[in-house]
Design a protein around this motif. Structure first.
Motif, PDB file in Angstrom:
ATOM      1  N   TRP A 251      -4.065   6.803 -10.271  1.00  0.00           N
ATOM      2  CA  TRP A 251      -2.620   6.819 -10.027  1.00  0.00           C
ATOM      3  C   TRP A 251      -1.934   5.679 -10.763  1.00  0.00           C
TER       4      TRP A 251
ATOM      5  N   SER B 289       1.008  10.088 -10.338  1.00  0.00           N
ATOM      6  CA  SER B 289      -0.419  10.420 -10.381  1.00  0.00           C
ATOM      7  C   SER B 289      -0.571  11.594 -11.327  1.00  0.00           C
TER       8      SER B 289
ATOM      9  N   CYS C 196       3.361  -0.584   2.609  1.00  0.00           N
ATOM     10  CA  CYS C 196       2.005  -0.947   2.194  1.00  0.00           C
ATOM     11  C   CYS C 196       1.184  -1.350   3.414  1.00  0.00           C
TER      12      CYS C 196
ATOM     13  N   THR D 285      -1.460   1.289   4.901  1.00  0.00           N
ATOM     14  CA  THR D 285      -2.834   0.869   4.644  1.00  0.00           C
ATOM     15  C   THR D 285      -3.652   0.819   5.929  1.00  0.00           C
TER      16      THR D 285
ATOM     17  N   CYS E   9       3.126   1.740  -3.066  1.00  0.00           N
ATOM     18  CA  CYS E   9       2.201   1.226  -4.082  1.00  0.00           C
ATOM     19  C   CYS E   9       2.093   2.099  -5.326  1.00  0.00           C
ATOM     20  N   MET E  10       2.481   3.377  -5.224  1.00  0.00           N
ATOM     21  CA  MET E  10       2.296   4.312  -6.332  1.00  0.00           C
ATOM     22  C   MET E  10       3.635   4.874  -6.793  1.00  0.00           C
TER      23      MET E  10
ATOM     24  N   ASN F  16      -3.501   8.876  -3.591  1.00  0.00           N
ATOM     25  CA  ASN F  16      -4.096   7.534  -3.630  1.00  0.00           C
ATOM     26  C   ASN F  16      -5.554   7.560  -4.040  1.00  0.00           C
ATOM     27  N   TYR F  17      -6.162   8.743  -4.106  1.00  0.00           N
ATOM     28  CA  TYR F  17      -7.534   8.884  -4.606  1.00  0.00           C
ATOM     29  C   TYR F  17      -7.563   9.714  -5.889  1.00  0.00           C
TER      30      TYR F  17
ATOM     31  N   SER G  19      -1.653   8.104   1.280  1.00  0.00           N
ATOM     32  CA  SER G  19      -0.962   9.073   0.438  1.00  0.00           C
ATOM     33  C   SER G  19       0.550   8.997   0.661  1.00  0.00           C
TER      34      SER G  19
ATOM     35  N   ILE H   9      -5.030   2.184   0.557  1.00  0.00           N
ATOM     36  CA  ILE H   9      -3.618   2.399   0.919  1.00  0.00           C
ATOM     37  C   ILE H   9      -3.453   3.698   1.712  1.00  0.00           C
TER      38      ILE H   9
END
Length: 365
Positions: free
Chosen positions: A114, A93, A172, A176, A89-90, A106-107, A308, A306
């Protein structure tokens, strides 16, 4: 520049159609990847239809990408040409905030959070003095395309024992569900409830079972109660009050994978004292809970976003070790709009994965 092609939507009310565009050549730390397979996530549908109110058009979805490295930048050391790799998904960042330096990109708390694999930064409104967002991009195009270019830190290694097409949804749907299961300490002997039996619910049940947990699936489709037997897990029809009553105060952990707004209050009494219910399937405002139900057993209702990069590699390796793969159906890219409709109508029991050779057959003569 790299000439590329994919499928994108130009409006919330339009279907996905062929969309030629250009990718930038790999920077010294980036990897050029020929996309071989791309999973179809329910969030792709939410994003294309602007159901979260943040879509940037044209929108080219796809964040469950498996492909082959085609070229690498001069500073890349983790991957080489020919490697089979994944992108989730990323794709970037800020690398500077506390979550990023702690391995929880992811945070990310940077200026734009991100950078999503498609649809651009998570927080596109925060821009630098020159008017550009933190990443210098107002939009990103995802894996419904023939090629992607990604920083090497955000490229995952696909274990050789995982079939490429089945590895895609793990990037994902897999992470997740894996991330909250691990974070909240699910282990052998835990009793885990899974709400929803779609792509996420299927992976959650398989992962929790491999962790040694007792798993109970809750579904609103009676046919899926029978289908759960093939996973060797118990299933309960979510509208069966007697079935819910039998599980009162017995769960160490409940994970909701339901992809839209729904009333989760009936499941709170099923939690043991101090046990959490974590929601991963819906990202909109949910129905309020009765705090007396929560307070009487010190329960928690929370969320998880999601996973990391480290957790994504962990879940890939875990799935390879335990021979866990999602149930999938391969489709050509030309069938994507029909696939979206079937997902929305609940007509599928598996995860659609796009075979990107079909894109080549359409545009590369």
């Amino acid at each position: 520049m790299i000439k590329a092609v994919g499928y994108a939507a130009n409006h919330s009310f339009s279907s996905l159609k062929p969309h030629p565009f250009e990718r930038e050549d790999p920077k010294p730390n980036e990897v050029e990847i020929e996309v071989r397979f791309c999973g179809v996530c329910h969030s792709d549908i939410h994003q294309v239809k602007n159901e979260w109110g943040n879509t940037v058009y044209p929108c080219m979805p796809g964040h469950e990408i498996v492909g082959r490295v085609r070229s690498i930048g001069s500073d890349v050391t983790r991957h080489k040409v020919g490697d089979i790799v994944g992108v989730g998904c990323m794709i970037d960042s800020c690398h500077q905030c506390e979550p990023c330096t702690s391995g929880e990109e992811n945070y990310c708390e940077g200026p734009n959070s991100w950078l999503a694999t498609y649809n651009g930064p998570m927080i596109p409104a925060k821009k630098s003095p020159d008017g550009r967002n933190h990443y210098g991009r107002d939009n990103t195009f995802g894996g419904y395309s023939n090629v992607v270019v990604v920083p090497e830190d955000f490229v995952l290694k696909i274990p050789s024992s995982l079939p490429e097409e089945k590895a895609a949804p793990i990037l994902c749907a897999g992470v997740t569900t894996f991330s909250p299961l691990r974070h909240w300490g699910v282990k052998a002997g835990s009793k885990v409830g899974i709400l929803g039996f779609g792509g996420l619910g299927d992976m959650a049940a398989k992962l929790a079972k491999a962790m040694g947990a007792e798993v109970v699936l809750f579904t609103t489709t009676e046919e899926k109660v029978q289908e759960a037997a093939r996973l060797d897990v118990q299933a309960v029809f979510a509208y069966d009050e007697r079935g819910l009553e039998q599980h009162k105060s017995s769960f160490d952990f409940i994970l909701s994978t339901i992809p839209e707004k729904s009333d989760l209050s009936p499941f709170i009494p099923l939690l043991k004292r101090n046990a959490p219910m974590i929601i991963v399937g819906a990202l909109e405002k949910l129905e309020p809970f009765n705090n007396m139900e929560l307070a009487s057993r010190r329960n928690t209702v929370g969320g998880s976003l999601i996973g990391s990069i480290r957790e994504t590699q962990e879940v890939l390796d875990f799935c390879a070790e335990h021979n866990i793969t999602p149930d999938i159906e391969l489709i050509p890219i030309q069938d994507i709009n029909d696939a979206y409709k079937k997902v929305e109508d609940g007509e599928v029991r598996f995860r659609y994965v796009i075979d990107m050779k079909s894109l080549d057959s359409e545009f590369i003569k």
